[in-house]
Design an enzyme around this catalytic site. Structure first.
Site, PDB file in Angstrom:
ATOM      1  N   PRO A  31      -4.703   0.482  18.613  1.00  9.89           N
ATOM      2  CA  PRO A  31      -4.442  -0.029  17.266  1.00  9.89           C
ATOM      3  C   PRO A  31      -4.481   1.029  16.153  1.00  9.89           C
ATOM      4  O   PRO A  31      -4.127   0.743  15.016  1.00  9.89           O
ATOM      5  CB  PRO A  31      -5.563  -1.058  17.061  1.00  9.89           C
ATOM      6  CG  PRO A  31      -6.619  -0.704  18.040  1.00  9.89           C
ATOM      7  CD  PRO A  31      -5.938  -0.060  19.202  1.00  9.89           C
ATOM      8  N   HIS A  54       0.856  -1.190   0.000  1.00  6.85           N
ATOM      9  CA  HIS A  54       0.000   0.000   0.000  1.00  6.85           C
ATOM     10  C   HIS A  54       0.889   1.237   0.000  1.00  6.85           C
ATOM     11  O   HIS A  54       1.727   1.402   0.876  1.00  6.85           O
ATOM     12  CB  HIS A  54      -0.918   0.012   1.224  1.00  6.85           C
ATOM     13  CG  HIS A  54      -2.120  -0.879   1.065  1.00  6.85           C
ATOM     14  ND1 HIS A  54      -3.252  -0.729   1.811  1.00  6.85           N
ATOM     15  CD2 HIS A  54      -2.353  -1.911   0.222  1.00  6.85           C
ATOM     16  CE1 HIS A  54      -4.154  -1.638   1.446  1.00  6.85           C
ATOM     17  NE2 HIS A  54      -3.620  -2.380   0.489  1.00  6.85           N
ATOM     18  N   TYR A 110       3.849   6.348  10.092  1.00  5.65           N
ATOM     19  CA  TYR A 110       2.976   5.219   9.750  1.00  5.65           C
ATOM     20  C   TYR A 110       3.769   4.084   9.088  1.00  5.65           C
ATOM     21  O   TYR A 110       3.552   2.909   9.383  1.00  5.65           O
ATOM     22  CB  TYR A 110       1.835   5.683   8.826  1.00  5.65           C
ATOM     23  CG  TYR A 110       0.727   4.664   8.692  1.00  5.65           C
ATOM     24  CD1 TYR A 110      -0.342   4.654   9.569  1.00  5.65           C
ATOM     25  CD2 TYR A 110       0.765   3.681   7.693  1.00  5.65           C
ATOM     26  CE1 TYR A 110      -1.352   3.703   9.478  1.00  5.65           C
ATOM     27  CE2 TYR A 110      -0.233   2.722   7.590  1.00  5.65           C
ATOM     28  CZ  TYR A 110      -1.285   2.747   8.480  1.00  5.65           C
ATOM     29  OH  TYR A 110      -2.277   1.792   8.379  1.00  5.65           O
ATOM     30  N   TYR A 163      -9.374   5.471   7.213  1.00  4.96           N
ATOM     31  CA  TYR A 163      -9.546   5.851   8.622  1.00  4.96           C
ATOM     32  C   TYR A 163     -10.571   6.983   8.647  1.00  4.96           C
ATOM     33  O   TYR A 163     -10.336   8.037   8.049  1.00  4.96           O
ATOM     34  CB  TYR A 163      -8.231   6.360   9.206  1.00  4.96           C
ATOM     35  CG  TYR A 163      -7.175   5.285   9.438  1.00  4.96           C
ATOM     36  CD1 TYR A 163      -7.051   4.671  10.677  1.00  4.96           C
ATOM     37  CD2 TYR A 163      -6.296   4.909   8.427  1.00  4.96           C
ATOM     38  CE1 TYR A 163      -6.081   3.706  10.915  1.00  4.96           C
ATOM     39  CE2 TYR A 163      -5.322   3.934   8.647  1.00  4.96           C
ATOM     40  CZ  TYR A 163      -5.217   3.342   9.897  1.00  4.96           C
ATOM     41  OH  TYR A 163      -4.260   2.385  10.121  1.00  4.96           O
TER      42      TYR A 163
HETATM   43  P1  RFL Z   1       1.002 -11.672  21.882  1.00  6.62           P
HETATM   44  O1  RFL Z   1       0.620 -11.765  20.469  1.00  6.62           O
HETATM   45  O2  RFL Z   1      -0.020 -11.298  22.879  1.00  6.62           O
HETATM   46  O3  RFL Z   1       1.665 -13.058  22.276  1.00  6.62           O
HETATM   47  C1  RFL Z   1       1.960 -13.382  23.607  1.00  6.62           C
HETATM   48  C2  RFL Z   1       1.889 -14.885  23.748  1.00  6.62           C
HETATM   49  O4  RFL Z   1       2.175 -15.234  25.094  1.00  6.62           O
HETATM   50  C3  RFL Z   1       1.248 -16.219  25.505  1.00  6.62           C
HETATM   51  N1  RFL Z   1       1.125 -16.187  26.958  1.00  6.62           N
HETATM   52  C4  RFL Z   1       1.726 -17.079  27.768  1.00  6.62           C
HETATM   53  N2  RFL Z   1       2.558 -18.093  27.505  1.00  6.62           N
HETATM   54  C5  RFL Z   1       2.981 -18.842  28.574  1.00  6.62           C
HETATM   55  N3  RFL Z   1       2.594 -18.610  29.847  1.00  6.62           N
HETATM   56  C6  RFL Z   1       1.744 -17.592  30.144  1.00  6.62           C
HETATM   57  N4  RFL Z   1       1.351 -17.396  31.392  1.00  6.62           N
HETATM   58  C7  RFL Z   1       1.294 -16.767  29.072  1.00  6.62           C
HETATM   59  N5  RFL Z   1       0.474 -15.699  29.021  1.00  6.62           N
HETATM   60  C8  RFL Z   1       0.397 -15.352  27.735  1.00  6.62           C
HETATM   61  C9  RFL Z   1      -0.042 -15.842  24.804  1.00  6.62           C
HETATM   62  O5  RFL Z   1      -0.928 -16.947  24.706  1.00  6.62           O
HETATM   63  C10 RFL Z   1       0.489 -15.420  23.444  1.00  6.62           C
HETATM   64  O6  RFL Z   1       0.553 -16.475  22.527  1.00  6.62           O
HETATM   65  O7  RFL Z   1       2.228 -10.637  22.104  1.00  6.62           O
HETATM   66  P2  RFL Z   1       3.491 -10.349  21.117  1.00  6.62           P
HETATM   67  O8  RFL Z   1       4.091 -11.615  20.620  1.00  6.62           O
HETATM   68  O9  RFL Z   1       4.329  -9.381  21.844  1.00  6.62           O
HETATM   69  O10 RFL Z   1       2.862  -9.664  19.832  1.00  6.62           O
HETATM   70  C11 RFL Z   1       2.259  -8.406  19.922  1.00  6.62           C
HETATM   71  C12 RFL Z   1       1.063  -8.310  18.984  1.00  6.62           C
HETATM   72  O11 RFL Z   1       0.282  -9.492  19.081  1.00  6.62           O
HETATM   73  C13 RFL Z   1       0.198  -7.108  19.334  1.00  6.62           C
HETATM   74  O12 RFL Z   1       0.984  -5.956  19.530  1.00  6.62           O
HETATM   75  C14 RFL Z   1      -0.825  -6.747  18.273  1.00  6.62           C
HETATM   76  O13 RFL Z   1      -1.569  -7.830  17.819  1.00  6.62           O
HETATM   77  C15 RFL Z   1      -1.738  -5.691  18.902  1.00  6.62           C
HETATM   78  N6  RFL Z   1      -3.038  -5.699  18.293  1.00  6.62           N
HETATM   79  C16 RFL Z   1      -3.143  -5.072  17.111  1.00  6.62           C
HETATM   80  N7  RFL Z   1      -2.069  -4.421  16.587  1.00  6.62           N
HETATM   81  C17 RFL Z   1      -2.178  -3.800  15.438  1.00  6.62           C
HETATM   82  O14 RFL Z   1      -1.178  -3.233  14.974  1.00  6.62           O
HETATM   83  N8  RFL Z   1      -3.382  -3.809  14.743  1.00  6.62           N
HETATM   84  C18 RFL Z   1      -4.491  -4.463  15.235  1.00  6.62           C
HETATM   85  O15 RFL Z   1      -5.525  -4.487  14.594  1.00  6.62           O
HETATM   86  C19 RFL Z   1      -4.406  -5.111  16.454  1.00  6.62           C
HETATM   87  N9  RFL Z   1      -5.479  -5.767  16.983  1.00  6.62           N
HETATM   88  C20 RFL Z   1      -4.133  -6.359  18.884  1.00  6.62           C
HETATM   89  C21 RFL Z   1      -5.351  -6.394  18.191  1.00  6.62           C
HETATM   90  C22 RFL Z   1      -4.023  -6.987  20.144  1.00  6.62           C
HETATM   91  C23 RFL Z   1      -5.123  -7.638  20.743  1.00  6.62           C
HETATM   92  N10 RFL Z   1      -4.939  -8.200  22.057  1.00  6.62           N
HETATM   93  C24 RFL Z   1      -3.630  -8.490  22.589  1.00  6.62           C
HETATM   94  C25 RFL Z   1      -5.966  -8.285  23.011  1.00  6.62           C
HETATM   95  C26 RFL Z   1      -6.444  -7.068  18.746  1.00  6.62           C
HETATM   96  C27 RFL Z   1      -6.340  -7.693  20.008  1.00  6.62           C
HETATM   97  C28 RFL Z   1      -7.560  -8.420  20.525  1.00  6.62           C
HETATM   98  C1  PHB Z   2      -6.272  -4.249  10.653  1.00  2.69           C
HETATM   99  O1  PHB Z   2      -6.318  -4.507   9.444  1.00  2.69           O
HETATM  100  O2  PHB Z   2      -6.647  -5.059  11.512  1.00  2.69           O
HETATM  101  C2  PHB Z   2      -5.801  -2.918  11.095  1.00  2.69           C
HETATM  102  C3  PHB Z   2      -5.224  -2.065  10.169  1.00  2.69           C
HETATM  103  C4  PHB Z   2      -4.789  -0.818  10.565  1.00  2.69           C
HETATM  104  C5  PHB Z   2      -4.935  -0.433  11.881  1.00  2.69           C
HETATM  105  C6  PHB Z   2      -5.492  -1.281  12.809  1.00  2.69           C
HETATM  106  C7  PHB Z   2      -5.928  -2.541  12.414  1.00  2.69           C
HETATM  107  O3  PHB Z   2      -4.521   0.808  12.261  1.00  2.69           O
END
Ligand code: RFL
Ligand code: PHB
Length: 388
Positions: A292, A72, A383, A200
């Site tokens: 996010p 993109h 970004y 957005y």
């Molecule tokens: P993760 O992905 O949370 O992975 C952590 C892992 O640790 C495990 N864990 C344990 N393992 C052993 N013992 C325990 N006691 C444990 N407790 C937890 C968990 O099961 C998991 O597998 O962290 P990591 O690797 O640092 O990665 C970070 C990203 O996942 C995170 O920053 C993003 O996904 C944030 N996020 C989003 N970011 C975006 O840029 N765009 C999004 O749309 C977006 N949507 C989200 C999200 C994070 C969410 N969370 C954490 C609630 C949506 C959600 C629902």
């Molecule tokens: C998504 O595709 O899940 C997404 C993309 C951009 C954002 C947050 C989430 O800023």
């Protein structure tokens, strides 16, 4: 059992770290609380910075990403006065790659399996011990048995709710936090994306985002009060609300369909400092959370792992001083992304109690972004990713 680096958490941070270390000849063990099926069922981030893509290439897990990732060159912002585009390529010569976190994780598990990695899933009651000594160890339970592993270093990659951050004594860490008074209701649907690039939208009814995973899979979000529950939102109600908040010309032709996944995520900014205590190093969501809005969560996890893998590889090569700089190097970039995610959140959402003055300031911010190339360049730089 004994290993060189024990990694708590098999999300993107833990898996990328394990992959980079193993490729450098360093032994790892990953302990994950959930089943692999559960981890691969989570729908999260969708936008990768160039630095993240390059890190995944270095980790040897980019074959499918390079084939299927969608470049993109800009993004759209919609306001009450219409829609405009910020052209990343034109402003700063950069792009982002649209490729889901779920796919990144799937590719990482496949690559780790191919390397013969030890990934313990369904590890219960993971606990960290003796972190401020030269002989730290981790214990857990699986299938009714107690297990223990000793390691040179422990990487806390266990997300916001994991035990690693809590293993640092409260007196040894400082936490910075902002909780936003709303959440995002997200829907994944097997439909053609509403537009070629993300939209957005700042709308009087609240923020909306039109995103995608691939040409057949769309991801949409609407801002909702924290009191809403997923069960309150039928698919029809979601599509109606989304249509209202997107520009009419986009909403008109938008394909809708059943939600494959529907969830509400609260919005929060959080940082803990420092990201190291003794032989424990935190990376990713274990140390920080961004709202996010700036698409930074996964990308920050990647940059942390970049710095941490470099420091650990140097340490095993005999240069342990690099470990002392990990926290500062990572935090410098983290605060940049914190600021950007907070700013994007501030200019795009409706806040409870928002005054007419606040409203006018939001409009002025968006007008600057629409009309000033320097404002667009700053947004494009943030970004698409601040430099490592
Ligand atoms: P993760 O992905 O949370 O992975 C952590 C892992 O640790 C495990 N864990 C344990 N393992 C052993 N013992 C325990 N006691 C444990 N407790 C937890 C968990 O099961 C998991 O597998 O962290 P990591 O690797 O640092 O990665 C970070 C990203 O996942 C995170 O920053 C993003 O996904 C944030 N996020 C989003 N970011 C975006 O840029 N765009 C999004 O749309 C977006 N949507 C989200 C999200 C994070 C969410 N969370 C954490 C609630 C949506 C959600 C629902
Ligand atoms: C998504 O595709 O899940 C997404 C993309 C951009 C954002 C947050 C989430 O800023």
């Amino acid at each position: 059992m004994r290993t060189q680096v024990a990694i708590i958490g098999g999300g993107p941070s833990g898996l990328i770290l394990s992959q980079l270390l193993m490729r450098a000849g360093i032994a790892t063990v990953v302990l994950e609380r959930q089943s692999r099926e559960h981890v691969l069922g989570r729908i999260r981030a969708g936008v990768l910075e160039r630095g993240t893509v390059e890190l995944l290439r270095r980790a040897g897990v980019s074959a499918r990403l390079d084939r299927e990732g969608i470049l993109h060159e800009g993004t759209n912002l919609s306001t009450v006065n219409g829609m405009f585009r910020v052209d990343f390529r034109a402003r700063i010569g950069e792009v982002v790659t649209v490729y889901g976190q779920t796919e990144v994780t799937r590719d990482l598990y496949a690559a780790q399996d191919a390397l013969g990695a030890t990934i313990v899933d369904e590890a219960a009651d993971v606990a960290l011990h003796d972190l401020d000594t030269d002989a730290p160890f981790v214990t857990w339970r699986k299938d009714g048995a107690e297990h223990r592993i000793e390691a040179d270093y422990i990487a806390g990659c266990d997300g916001f709710h994991g035990p690693s951050r809590q293993a640092i004594p409260a007196a040894k860490r400082t936490e910075y936090e902002r909780v936003y008074p709303f959440g995002w209701l997200g829907v994944l649907s097997r439909t053609r994306p509403a537009a070629g690039e993300l939209i957005y939208a700042n709308h009087p009814r609240g923020f909306a985002l039109a995103s995608m995973r691939n040409p057949q899979l769309s991801r949409y979000y609407v801002q909702v009060p924290l009191t809403d529950r997923v069960e309150d939102w039928s698919d029809a109600a979601f599509w109606d609300e989304l249509r209202r908040r997107l520009p009419p010309e986009v909403a008109e032709g938008m394909e809708t369909g059943p939600a494959i996944e529907k969830s509400i995520a609260p919005l929060r900014s959080f940082v803990t400092e420092p990201m190291r205590w003794g032989r424990l190093f935190l990376a990713g969501d274990a140390a920080h959370i961004v709202p996010p809005t700036g698409a930074k969560g996964l990308n920050l996890a990647a940059s942390d792992v970049h710095y941490l893998s470099e420091a650990l590889i140097a340490a095993f090569g005999g240069d342990r001083a690099v470990l002392d700089h990990y926290s500062d190097r990572a935090l410098n970039r983290i605060w940049g992304a914190m600021r950007f995610s907070w700013w994007m959140t501030s200019i795009l959402h409706r806040f409870p109690g928002q005054t007419d003055f606040d409203q006018k300031i939001q409009e002025a911010e968006l007008y600057q972004l629409e009309t000033l190339e320097s404002a667009q360049a700053a947004m494009a730089r943030n970004y698409t990713g601040l430099p490592y």
